[in-house]
Design a protein around this motif. Structure first.
Motif, short mmCIF file in Angstrom:
data_model
loop_
_atom_site.label_atom_id
_atom_site.label_comp_id
_atom_site.label_asym_id
_atom_site.label_seq_id
_atom_site.Cartn_x
_atom_site.Cartn_y
_atom_site.Cartn_z
N THR A 65 2.88 -15.81 7.65
CA THR A 65 2.72 -14.39 7.35
C THR A 65 2.82 -14.15 5.85
OG1 THR A 65 3.65 -13.77 9.49
CG2 THR A 65 3.64 -12.08 7.78
N PHE A 66 3.81 -14.78 5.23
CA PHE A 66 3.96 -14.66 3.78
C PHE A 66 2.71 -15.16 3.06
CE2 PHE A 66 5.05 -16.71 -0.25
CZ PHE A 66 5.62 -15.66 -0.94
N ASP A 67 2.22 -16.33 3.44
CA ASP A 67 1.04 -16.90 2.78
C ASP A 67 -0.17 -15.98 2.95
OD1 ASP A 67 2.55 -19.08 2.03
OD2 ASP A 67 1.85 -20.36 3.66
N HIS A 68 -0.32 -15.41 4.13
CA HIS A 68 -1.45 -14.49 4.37
C HIS A 68 -1.34 -13.25 3.48
CE1 HIS A 68 -4.52 -12.23 6.54
NE2 HIS A 68 -3.64 -11.25 6.68
N LEU A 69 -0.16 -12.70 3.40
CA LEU A 69 0.03 -11.48 2.60
C LEU A 69 -0.19 -11.74 1.11
CD1 LEU A 69 3.11 -9.89 4.38
CD2 LEU A 69 0.81 -8.90 4.24
N CYS A 70 0.15 -12.94 0.66
CA CYS A 70 0.08 -13.22 -0.78
C CYS A 70 -1.30 -13.67 -1.25
CB CYS A 70 1.12 -14.27 -1.15
SG CYS A 70 2.80 -13.63 -1.13
N GLU A 71 -2.23 -13.88 -0.33
CA GLU A 71 -3.59 -14.22 -0.74
C GLU A 71 -4.15 -13.09 -1.60
OE1 GLU A 71 -5.96 -15.00 2.68
OE2 GLU A 71 -4.79 -16.74 3.32
N GLY A 72 -4.58 -13.43 -2.80
CA GLY A 72 -5.17 -12.43 -3.68
C GLY A 72 -4.18 -11.74 -4.60
N LEU A 73 -2.87 -12.03 -4.49
CA LEU A 73 -1.90 -11.39 -5.38
C LEU A 73 -1.91 -11.98 -6.79
CD1 LEU A 73 1.34 -10.60 -3.35
CD2 LEU A 73 -0.67 -9.19 -3.77
N VAL A 74 -2.18 -13.27 -6.91
CA VAL A 74 -2.26 -13.87 -8.24
C VAL A 74 -3.38 -13.19 -9.02
CG1 VAL A 74 -2.82 -15.98 -9.51
CG2 VAL A 74 -1.30 -16.08 -7.54
N GLY A 75 -3.05 -12.78 -10.23
CA GLY A 75 -3.99 -12.05 -11.08
C GLY A 75 -3.83 -10.55 -11.05
N GLN A 76 -3.11 -10.03 -10.06
CA GLN A 76 -2.87 -8.59 -10.02
C GLN A 76 -1.82 -8.19 -11.05
OE1 GLN A 76 -2.64 -6.39 -6.38
NE2 GLN A 76 -3.64 -7.99 -5.17
N ASP A 77 -1.86 -6.92 -11.45
CA ASP A 77 -0.94 -6.39 -12.43
C ASP A 77 0.47 -6.34 -11.85
OD1 ASP A 77 0.48 -4.93 -14.30
OD2 ASP A 77 -0.80 -3.15 -14.20
N GLU A 78 1.39 -7.07 -12.45
CA GLU A 78 2.77 -7.14 -11.93
C GLU A 78 3.48 -5.80 -11.96
OE1 GLU A 78 5.77 -8.30 -15.44
OE2 GLU A 78 4.28 -9.86 -15.07
N THR A 79 3.02 -4.86 -12.80
CA THR A 79 3.69 -3.55 -12.89
C THR A 79 3.25 -2.59 -11.80
OG1 THR A 79 2.04 -2.51 -14.34
CG2 THR A 79 3.75 -3.85 -15.40
N ALA A 80 2.15 -2.88 -11.12
CA ALA A 80 1.59 -1.97 -10.11
C ALA A 80 2.19 -2.26 -8.75
CB ALA A 80 0.07 -2.09 -10.07
N ILE A 81 3.52 -2.16 -8.65
CA ILE A 81 4.22 -2.59 -7.44
C ILE A 81 3.83 -1.72 -6.24
CG2 ILE A 81 6.48 -2.95 -6.38
CD1 ILE A 81 7.53 -3.54 -9.22
N GLY A 82 3.78 -0.41 -6.43
CA GLY A 82 3.40 0.47 -5.33
C GLY A 82 2.01 0.17 -4.81
N ALA A 83 1.06 -0.06 -5.72
CA ALA A 83 -0.31 -0.37 -5.29
C ALA A 83 -0.37 -1.71 -4.57
CB ALA A 83 -1.24 -0.38 -6.51
N ILE A 84 0.40 -2.68 -5.05
CA ILE A 84 0.44 -3.98 -4.37
C ILE A 84 0.98 -3.83 -2.95
CG2 ILE A 84 1.60 -6.23 -4.33
CD1 ILE A 84 1.41 -6.22 -7.41
N MET A 85 2.06 -3.07 -2.79
CA MET A 85 2.64 -2.91 -1.46
C MET A 85 1.70 -2.14 -0.53
SD MET A 85 5.29 -4.70 -1.86
CE MET A 85 5.90 -4.49 -0.19
N ASP A 86 0.98 -1.16 -1.07
CA ASP A 86 -0.02 -0.46 -0.25
C ASP A 86 -1.09 -1.44 0.23
OD1 ASP A 86 1.28 1.95 -0.57
OD2 ASP A 86 -0.07 2.70 -2.14
N GLY A 87 -1.48 -2.35 -0.66
CA GLY A 87 -2.47 -3.35 -0.27
C GLY A 87 -1.97 -4.28 0.81
N LEU A 88 -0.69 -4.63 0.77
CA LEU A 88 -0.12 -5.47 1.81
C LEU A 88 -0.13 -4.75 3.16
CD1 LEU A 88 2.96 -7.14 0.07
CD2 LEU A 88 0.59 -7.92 0.15
N ASP A 89 0.14 -3.44 3.14
CA ASP A 89 0.09 -2.67 4.39
C ASP A 89 -1.32 -2.63 4.97
OD1 ASP A 89 2.79 -2.12 4.42
OD2 ASP A 89 2.59 -0.19 3.41
N ARG A 90 -2.31 -2.55 4.10
CA ARG A 90 -3.70 -2.56 4.61
C ARG A 90 -4.08 -3.94 5.13
NH1 ARG A 90 -4.35 0.59 -0.11
NH2 ARG A 90 -5.10 -1.23 -1.28
N ARG A 91 -3.51 -4.96 4.52
CA ARG A 91 -3.86 -6.32 4.92
C ARG A 91 -3.25 -6.70 6.26
NH1 ARG A 91 -6.32 -10.55 2.87
NH2 ARG A 91 -5.60 -12.66 3.27
N LEU A 92 -2.03 -6.18 6.54
CA LEU A 92 -1.34 -6.55 7.78
C LEU A 92 -0.35 -5.47 8.14
CD1 LEU A 92 -0.89 -8.85 9.90
CD2 LEU A 92 0.98 -9.65 8.44
#
Length: 355
Positions: A65-92
């Motif tokens: 589950t962790f590996d699936h959620l983290c696909e595509g996180l490398v390269g994203q802006d580390e400061t955009a935590i809320g946007a990253i978490m929203d993306g994880l909710d859409r992914r799973l």
């Protein structure tokens, strides 16, 4: 700065008490992973995910589950935590404990990149040090009394007595613990869903003579009406734990009334952001809340401590000390002293990763 690497390091821990048990079964060890997220400057943030079958998915499922959620996180802006978490909710959907570990690592990374302690991200520190509630696991009444006396001698002033849904035995457990520690130690019980409602009321009323400050989850989490009925029938405050594992359940409980406190854990609720939403619900309804015990690496306690440091003190102390029962941690920097724990200093969580 973009995220450059994401990795995990296995953390396999055993309980130093091999006979530790609660109403839902024995607990011999915890397997999990430290989460390490780094940016291009080499700054790292740390989180944690764990497996506790049969209460969580098996370790392989947690890791997948962790590996699936983290696909595509490398390269994203580390400061955009809320946007990253929203993306994880859409992914799973769901997977809240895994998402919690990811958000914790991102927040630690952000605080370390800024050179500030983690609690500054939550509005600043109100408290420096916390008294702890410590668990007395299920054993014979005599042995539980001995454990309680040892904890009181070590400086703990608040103890949580595990009970198992066996009235005579449970009453004896509370009686013997009270006799061992005297009247100056605050006691609560945790039934972990083990009582039917009418028997819960009768048994807890029989325990009341020994002085109880709080009753945690006396009835089944699946039986919402019984929890509310028992809370309404008792003069001792009742706390919801297993019944309050998501925001919708917490909202339903506080709307119904009678329950005095909600037990929170950032792993259960999906991370500090969702936990802050749960806290807002409790505060709006004038219902107490506190952070419950987590079996796993001290990095989880450090994250929770920083969040708790930004909040008013609870009426009954949080539980930040069960890390003392586990060996082989890869994080250091969190210490118990006379039943209390201080918010770690330094940047981020303040803990050192030794992996």
């Amino acid at each position: 700065m973009p995220i450059q690497t994401i990795r995990t390091v296995a953390i396999d821990q055993r309980l130093t008490d091999p006979e530790w048990r609660f109403a839902q079964g024995p607990l011999a060890g915890i397997r999990g992973f430290a989460i390490v997220i780094a940016d291009g400057r080499g700054v790292e943030g740390h989180g944690y995910i764990r497996a506790m079958p049969p209460w969580t998915e098996p370790l392989a499922v947690v890791k997948a589950t962790f590996d699936h959620l983290c696909e595509g996180l490398v390269g994203q802006d580390e400061t955009a935590i809320g946007a990253i978490m929203d993306g994880l909710d859409r992914r799973l959907h769901g997977a809240l404990p895994v998402k919690a570990g990811i958000e914790c690592a991102l927040l630690d990374l952000r605080a370390r990149a800024l050179g500030i302690p983690l609690h500054d991200l939550y509005g600043g520190k109100r408290q420096e040090r916390f008294a702890n509630t410590r668990i007395i696991p299920l054993k014979s009444p005599q042995r539980m009394a001995e454990v309680a006396a040892e904890l009181a001698e070590a400086g703990f002033r608040h103890l949580k007595v595990k009970v198992s849904g066996e009235p005579e035995l449970d009453i004896a457990r509370v009686r013997d613990v009270r006799a061992a520690v005297g009247q100056d130690i605050a006691l609560m019980i945790d039934a972990n869903e083990s009582y039917p409602p009418k028997l819960a009321v009768r048994t807890i009323n029989a325990m009341a003579r020994y002085g109880l400050a709080l009753v945690e989850q006396p009835t089944s989490a699946r039986d919402f009406k019984s929890l509310i009925a028992v809370a309404a029938a008792l003069d001792i405050p009742v706390e919801a734990d297993e019944s309050a594992q998501d925001l919708q359940s917490i909202l339903r409980i506080v709307e119904a009334g009678h329950v005095a406190s909600i037990n929170l854990r950032i792993l259960n609720h999906g991370g500090p952001s969702r936990t802050a939403q749960a806290i807002a619900i409790c505060r709006a309804a004038n219902v107490d809340f506190r952070f419950g015990a987590v079996f796993g690496s001290s990095i989880v306690h450090a994250h929770t401590l920083h969040l708790a440091a930004s909040l008013p003190p609870p009426h009954f102390p949080h539980e930040f000390s069960e890390m003392a029962l586990l060996d082989n941690d890869l994080f250091s920097g969190l210490h118990l002293e006379a039943g209390t724990v201080a918010v770690p200093g330094g940047v981020g969580t303040g803990l050192v990763f030794n992996g």
